[in-house]
Design an enzyme around this catalytic site. Structure first.
Site, PDB file in Angstrom:
ATOM      1  N   VAL A   1       0.857  -1.186   0.000  1.00 18.01           N
ATOM      2  CA  VAL A   1       0.000   0.000   0.000  1.00 18.01           C
ATOM      3  C   VAL A   1       0.888   1.230   0.000  1.00 18.01           C
ATOM      4  O   VAL A   1       1.941   1.242   0.647  1.00 18.01           O
ATOM      5  CB  VAL A   1      -0.891   0.016   1.269  1.00 18.01           C
ATOM      6  CG1 VAL A   1      -1.721   1.271   1.350  1.00 18.01           C
ATOM      7  CG2 VAL A   1      -1.765  -1.218   1.328  1.00 18.01           C
ATOM      8  N   CYS A   2       0.475   2.258  -0.710  1.00 16.56           N
ATOM      9  CA  CYS A   2       1.128   3.568  -0.624  1.00 16.56           C
ATOM     10  C   CYS A   2       0.022   4.619  -0.687  1.00 16.56           C
ATOM     11  O   CYS A   2      -1.155   4.281  -0.588  1.00 16.56           O
ATOM     12  CB  CYS A   2       2.175   3.736  -1.735  1.00 16.56           C
ATOM     13  SG  CYS A   2       1.491   3.721  -3.398  1.00 16.56           S
ATOM     14  N   ARG A   3       0.364   5.845  -0.848  1.00 17.03           N
ATOM     15  CA  ARG A   3      -0.661   6.891  -0.838  1.00 17.03           C
ATOM     16  C   ARG A   3      -1.573   6.827  -2.063  1.00 17.03           C
ATOM     17  O   ARG A   3      -2.766   7.032  -1.968  1.00 17.03           O
ATOM     18  CB  ARG A   3      -0.010   8.287  -0.752  1.00 17.03           C
ATOM     19  CG  ARG A   3       0.653   8.580   0.575  1.00 17.03           C
ATOM     20  CD  ARG A   3      -0.354   8.689   1.690  1.00 17.03           C
ATOM     21  NE  ARG A   3      -0.130   7.638   2.673  1.00 17.03           N
ATOM     22  CZ  ARG A   3      -0.798   7.485   3.801  1.00 17.03           C
ATOM     23  NH1 ARG A   3      -1.728   8.335   4.134  1.00 17.03           N
ATOM     24  NH2 ARG A   3      -0.560   6.514   4.618  1.00 17.03           N
TER      25      ARG A   3
END
Length: 147
Positions: A104-106
């Site tokens: 997950v990232c932004r």
């Protein structure tokens, strides 16, 4: 129709030929991209699918956000690993080679690249959250603040 007539026709309709060739080129490019996506070995997830993986398969969620972004809000039970220190041989990751691992990232960009690295390193079930934390928020799912 002989070859000379075909050349004459092509000369008169050159613009249509160029458009036709462009359409064929775009079709081939799209088909190649979609086929490559099917065989790359890691899959995008929607927020609801991630929720199911966390609840039913004990998925490891690795958040690649900067520390201050992670503290502002992250998915419950996710672990923060900075992109600069992301390594498939990391102790946290190495223990989960056979578990589902979700990156997950932004916004979903950095996590897709990291998913590719994990798959190349031999991880069996690799996913990335399509759209990242922004998609999670858009689905009205909760974030946890702090560490």
């Amino acid at each position: 129709m002989n070859f000379d007539e075909l050349l004459a026709f092509a000369g008169r309709n050159q613009f249509n030929m160029i458009l036709s060739m462009a359409l064929v080129g775009l079709t081939v490019a799209i088909a190649y991209t979609e086929i490559a996506r099917l065989f790359r070995g890691y899959k995008p997830l929607r927020p609801a699918e991630l929720t199911r993986l966390i609840n039913t398969e004990n998925a490891l969620v690795v958040d690649l956000s900067a520390s201050n972004d992670f503290e502002k809000g992250h998915i419950a039970s996710s672990r923060n690993v900075l992109p600069s220190s992301f390594d498939p041989e990391n102790k946290l990751l190495a223990q989960a080679k056979s578990l589902p691992v979700v990156l997950v990232c932004r916004n979903g960009q950095a996590s897709a690249g990291a998913a590719k690295r994990l798959k190349k390193a031999g991880f069996e079930q690799v996913y990335w959250l399509d759209g990242g934390v922004a998609a999670w928020q858009q689905a009205d799912l909760p974030l946890v603040k702090g560490r």
